[in-house]
Motif scaffolding. Sequence first.
Motif, PDB file in Angstrom:
ATOM      1  N   ALA A   1       0.834  -1.202   0.000  1.00 25.18           N
ATOM      2  CA  ALA A   1       0.000   0.000   0.000  1.00 25.18           C
ATOM      3  C   ALA A   1       0.865   1.247   0.000  1.00 25.18           C
ATOM      4  O   ALA A   1       0.502   2.275  -0.589  1.00 25.18           O
ATOM      5  CB  ALA A   1      -0.933  -0.003   1.216  1.00 25.18           C
ATOM      6  N   GLY A   2       2.020   1.186   0.659  1.00 26.75           N
ATOM      7  CA  GLY A   2       2.986   2.263   0.593  1.00 26.75           C
ATOM      8  C   GLY A   2       2.605   3.530   1.331  1.00 26.75           C
ATOM      9  O   GLY A   2       3.180   4.594   1.085  1.00 26.75           O
ATOM     10  N   PHE A   3       1.679   3.458   2.255  1.00 25.15           N
ATOM     11  CA  PHE A   3       1.238   4.633   3.000  1.00 25.15           C
ATOM     12  C   PHE A   3       1.850   4.567   4.393  1.00 25.15           C
ATOM     13  O   PHE A   3       1.302   3.947   5.299  1.00 25.15           O
ATOM     14  CB  PHE A   3      -0.295   4.648   3.072  1.00 25.15           C
ATOM     15  N   TYR A   4       3.020   5.158   4.558  1.00 28.71           N
ATOM     16  CA  TYR A   4       3.748   5.110   5.822  1.00 28.71           C
ATOM     17  C   TYR A   4       3.689   3.696   6.423  1.00 28.71           C
ATOM     18  O   TYR A   4       3.218   3.501   7.553  1.00 28.71           O
ATOM     19  CB  TYR A   4       3.184   6.109   6.819  1.00 28.71           C
ATOM     20  N   PRO A   5       4.154   2.689   5.685  1.00 31.82           N
ATOM     21  CA  PRO A   5       3.929   1.302   6.107  1.00 31.82           C
ATOM     22  C   PRO A   5       4.472   0.946   7.480  1.00 31.82           C
ATOM     23  O   PRO A   5       3.840   0.189   8.218  1.00 31.82           O
ATOM     24  CB  PRO A   5       4.608   0.475   4.998  1.00 31.82           C
ATOM     25  N   ARG A   6       5.637   1.500   7.836  1.00 30.56           N
ATOM     26  CA  ARG A   6       6.192   1.153   9.155  1.00 30.56           C
ATOM     27  C   ARG A   6       5.336   1.724  10.275  1.00 30.56           C
ATOM     28  O   ARG A   6       5.045   1.050  11.265  1.00 30.56           O
ATOM     29  CB  ARG A   6       7.627   1.673   9.274  1.00 30.56           C
ATOM     30  N   MET A   7       4.904   3.003  10.098  1.00 30.71           N
ATOM     31  CA  MET A   7       4.067   3.622  11.126  1.00 30.71           C
ATOM     32  C   MET A   7       2.730   2.912  11.244  1.00 30.71           C
ATOM     33  O   MET A   7       2.251   2.619  12.347  1.00 30.71           O
ATOM     34  CB  MET A   7       3.843   5.103  10.816  1.00 30.71           C
ATOM     35  N   VAL A   8       2.105   2.633  10.097  1.00 29.12           N
ATOM     36  CA  VAL A   8       0.809   1.965  10.116  1.00 29.12           C
ATOM     37  C   VAL A   8       0.942   0.574  10.729  1.00 29.12           C
ATOM     38  O   VAL A   8       0.095   0.138  11.514  1.00 29.12           O
ATOM     39  CB  VAL A   8       0.212   1.892   8.697  1.00 29.12           C
ATOM     40  N   ALA A   9       2.015  -0.135  10.391  1.00 30.03           N
ATOM     41  CA  ALA A   9       2.226  -1.467  10.961  1.00 30.03           C
ATOM     42  C   ALA A   9       2.353  -1.404  12.475  1.00 30.03           C
ATOM     43  O   ALA A   9       1.798  -2.243  13.194  1.00 30.03           O
ATOM     44  CB  ALA A   9       3.467  -2.111  10.345  1.00 30.03           C
ATOM     45  N   ASP A  10       3.070  -0.393  12.976  1.00 36.20           N
ATOM     46  CA  ASP A  10       3.224  -0.259  14.425  1.00 36.20           C
ATOM     47  C   ASP A  10       1.882   0.055  15.088  1.00 36.20           C
ATOM     48  O   ASP A  10       1.579  -0.453  16.182  1.00 36.20           O
ATOM     49  CB  ASP A  10       4.232   0.837  14.752  1.00 36.20           C
ATOM     50  N   VAL A  11       1.085   0.909  14.438  1.00 37.49           N
ATOM     51  CA  VAL A  11      -0.245   1.231  14.977  1.00 37.49           C
ATOM     52  C   VAL A  11      -1.114  -0.024  15.044  1.00 37.49           C
ATOM     53  O   VAL A  11      -1.783  -0.289  16.057  1.00 37.49           O
ATOM     54  CB  VAL A  11      -0.914   2.313  14.114  1.00 37.49           C
ATOM     55  N   VAL A  12      -1.092  -0.804  13.980  1.00 39.00           N
ATOM     56  CA  VAL A  12      -1.894  -2.027  13.944  1.00 39.00           C
ATOM     57  C   VAL A  12      -1.398  -3.023  14.979  1.00 39.00           C
ATOM     58  O   VAL A  12      -2.190  -3.658  15.685  1.00 39.00           O
ATOM     59  CB  VAL A  12      -1.867  -2.637  12.533  1.00 39.00           C
ATOM     60  N   GLU A  13      -0.074  -3.169  15.091  1.00 34.02           N
ATOM     61  CA  GLU A  13       0.489  -4.093  16.075  1.00 34.02           C
ATOM     62  C   GLU A  13       0.072  -3.717  17.486  1.00 34.02           C
ATOM     63  O   GLU A  13      -0.270  -4.574  18.304  1.00 34.02           O
ATOM     64  CB  GLU A  13       2.016  -4.103  15.965  1.00 34.02           C
ATOM     65  N   ASP A  14       0.104  -2.413  17.772  1.00 32.19           N
ATOM     66  CA  ASP A  14      -0.285  -1.954  19.097  1.00 32.19           C
ATOM     67  C   ASP A  14      -1.746  -2.286  19.370  1.00 32.19           C
ATOM     68  O   ASP A  14      -2.107  -2.713  20.478  1.00 32.19           O
ATOM     69  CB  ASP A  14      -0.054  -0.446  19.217  1.00 32.19           C
ATOM     70  N   ALA A  15      -2.607  -2.101  18.358  1.00 33.41           N
ATOM     71  CA  ALA A  15      -4.027  -2.385  18.538  1.00 33.41           C
ATOM     72  C   ALA A  15      -4.290  -3.885  18.668  1.00 33.41           C
ATOM     73  O   ALA A  15      -5.190  -4.308  19.411  1.00 33.41           O
ATOM     74  CB  ALA A  15      -4.829  -1.815  17.369  1.00 33.41           C
ATOM     75  N   LEU A  16      -3.508  -4.692  17.965  1.00 37.07           N
ATOM     76  CA  LEU A  16      -3.689  -6.146  18.066  1.00 37.07           C
ATOM     77  C   LEU A  16      -3.300  -6.673  19.448  1.00 37.07           C
ATOM     78  O   LEU A  16      -3.823  -7.695  19.896  1.00 37.07           O
ATOM     79  CB  LEU A  16      -2.858  -6.853  16.993  1.00 37.07           C
ATOM     80  N   ASP A  17      -2.357  -6.002  20.112  1.00 38.97           N
ATOM     81  CA  ASP A  17      -1.970  -6.366  21.477  1.00 38.97           C
ATOM     82  C   ASP A  17      -1.599  -7.839  21.589  1.00 38.97           C
ATOM     83  O   ASP A  17      -2.032  -8.544  22.507  1.00 38.97           O
ATOM     84  CB  ASP A  17      -3.112  -6.029  22.437  1.00 38.97           C
ATOM     85  N   GLY A  18      -0.788  -8.315  20.636  1.00 34.20           N
ATOM     86  CA  GLY A  18      -0.290  -9.681  20.700  1.00 34.20           C
ATOM     87  C   GLY A  18      -1.165 -10.718  20.022  1.00 34.20           C
ATOM     88  O   GLY A  18      -0.784 -11.891  19.945  1.00 34.20           O
ATOM     89  N   ARG A  19      -2.335 -10.342  19.554  1.00 31.09           N
ATOM     90  CA  ARG A  19      -3.222 -11.302  18.888  1.00 31.09           C
ATOM     91  C   ARG A  19      -2.723 -11.604  17.478  1.00 31.09           C
ATOM     92  O   ARG A  19      -2.129 -10.767  16.818  1.00 31.09           O
ATOM     93  CB  ARG A  19      -4.649 -10.755  18.810  1.00 31.09           C
TER      94      ARG A  19
END
Length: 221
Positions: free
Chosen positions: A19-37
């Motif tokens: 997608a190329g839309f700030y992928p590292r930042m978006v990935a970190d946001v998603v990871e934080d929301a997943l909380d290990g799931r």
Amino acid sequence: MTSRTSAPGRDLHSALDRAGFYPRMVADVVEDALDGRDPVSHLIHLETHFDRNEVHRHITVLVLTADVLVIAHVDDQMLDDMGEQVMAQVSTETIPVSRIASVVLSYVYHQPQNYKSSDKIRELTVGMSWSGGQRIDLAPAGCGDPECDADHGYTGTSQQEDLVLRVSAEADGAGAVEDARTFAKALRRASISPAEVHAPSVAPEQRGRVGSRFARGLHQG
């Protein structure tokens, strides 16, 4: 990152990279929301809006796990005319799948008089509700008398939905429509039997139209 350890997790991160839309930042946001799931299925929507001389982009990421639906939304906005100062706004929402009240799929087929089982869906709209939010569509009411110029008020429909996603084959490709249906079916299956989620992952990003109560609140024109 926890979700990278599974195939669906790797597919999710690959889709964010594409997608190329700030992928590292978006990935970190998603990871934080997943909380290990661990993700089970996902859908990615990236869209660009032009407002006069300004360009606004936003991405919405939907990730289904065994017990929750995570929705992450990221907007960016230029703060100067040169585009050197950019601000990102981030919102995440985590909804237990047990709270998802309905998953509505609306299909569009072209030339139904010639329908065959192998025909592809031309357009798919997915509606989800979990908090009782209502969407009301209004239009001026009328009557059957062509000479009547009275004010008949408004007529419309009220639908219970918190998020709506529309994907069309013309705008997004036939594969995107099928991927959206796969995700919607996984979500529907999870909302009915949360403990029995075994849907395959959906890797590609989607470029449909997403409307949600929190995404609309974030966008600044």
